[in-house]
Design an enzyme around this catalytic site. Structure first.
Site, PDB file in Angstrom:
ATOM      1  N   ASP A  54       4.405  16.575 -39.102  1.00 52.92           N
ATOM      2  CA  ASP A  54       4.061  15.435 -38.244  1.00 52.92           C
ATOM      3  C   ASP A  54       4.694  14.183 -38.847  1.00 52.92           C
ATOM      4  OD1 ASP A  54       2.485  17.373 -37.045  1.00 52.92           O
ATOM      5  OD2 ASP A  54       0.730  16.078 -36.834  1.00 52.92           O
ATOM      6  N   LYS A 106       3.285  12.783 -30.435  1.00 51.77           N
ATOM      7  CA  LYS A 106       1.895  12.614 -30.877  1.00 51.77           C
ATOM      8  C   LYS A 106       1.531  11.137 -30.801  1.00 51.77           C
ATOM      9  CE  LYS A 106      -0.758  13.116 -35.211  1.00 51.77           C
ATOM     10  NZ  LYS A 106      -0.732  13.680 -36.581  1.00 51.77           N
ATOM     11  N   LYS A 113       0.494  15.840 -28.450  1.00 49.57           N
ATOM     12  CA  LYS A 113      -0.673  15.879 -29.338  1.00 49.57           C
ATOM     13  C   LYS A 113      -1.436  14.564 -29.261  1.00 49.57           C
ATOM     14  CE  LYS A 113      -2.065  16.421 -34.200  1.00 49.57           C
ATOM     15  NZ  LYS A 113      -1.651  16.847 -35.558  1.00 49.57           N
TER      16      LYS A 113
END
Length: 212
Positions: free
Chosen positions: A89, A151, A180
């Protein structure tokens, strides 16, 4: 897909101890979460304890500000993978995006994707700091660079996931890319609203409460 498999069971607090991380790992095994998301220094520990399960090891790169150099982020990614990370991430350089330095942002994501050696890459765009136009650009660049997910948030800035941002992100990247939602999701109802708006993964530190 069962609800637990939407969840990246997350502990990124700087004061988290080895005992805390081991508890997170055991909870992830018990509830069969998609992954545990931990800071890079805990990746080896997570890998050793999860290698015989289908719970993935997720870590963060350029976290939480996204303001480190591209070279630093690439190095972090390579080390994380050597240590056993399955998912990365990464935080975009928000300042570069807001400055209109589009090529910088796109190239950086591309380099992280290349360094990840086919591991899953999620691009944290920090929605709370962006205009709607910037959110669209960040999502578009992430898709063009070959990332797997966009995300919403680090959880360390001024705000977290909002349903309207998830909807915009989903509309921007289309149906074949992951989205996400992370930051501020504390109830099953909030989680379900995110999923209804297009989220395919949920980052939360209270994963157990979400599935109980």
């Amino acid at each position: 897909m069962k609800l637990s498999k939407y969840i990246d069971h997350t502990l990124l607090k700087p004061q988290a101890t080895e005992k805390d991380i081991l508890k997170l790992i055991e909870e992830a095994k018990t509830y069969d979460f998609a992954s545990v998301c931990v800071n890079p220094s805990w990746v080896k520990l997570a890998y050793e304890n999860l290698k015989d399960t289908d719970v993935k090891v997720c870590t963060v790169v350029g976290f939480p500000l996204g303001a480190t150099s591209t070279a630093s982020k690439v190095y972090e990614t390579k080390v994380a993978i050597e240590d056993g990370a399955d998912e990365i991430d990464m935080v975009i350089s928000v300042g570069q995006l807001k400055s209109g330095n589009d090529e910088y942002v796109k190239e950086e994501i591309k380099k992280i994707v290349e360094a990840s050696k086919n591991r899953l890459v999620k691009v944290i765009i920090e929605t709370c700091l962006l205009t709607e136009e910037e959110k669209v650009k960040a999502c578009t660049f992430s898709k063009e660079a070959g990332a797997d997910y966009v995300k919403t948030s680090t959880g360390f800035s001024t705000g977290g996931a909002k349903p309207e941002d998830i909807k915009l992100m989903r509309e921007t990247v289309g149906k074949n890319m992951g989205v996400k939602a992370s930051g501020g999701i504390h109830t099953r109802e909030e989680m379900e609203v995110m999923i209804e708006n297009g989220a395919t993964r949920i980052g939360a530190s209270c994963g157990v409460e979400l599935v109980k």
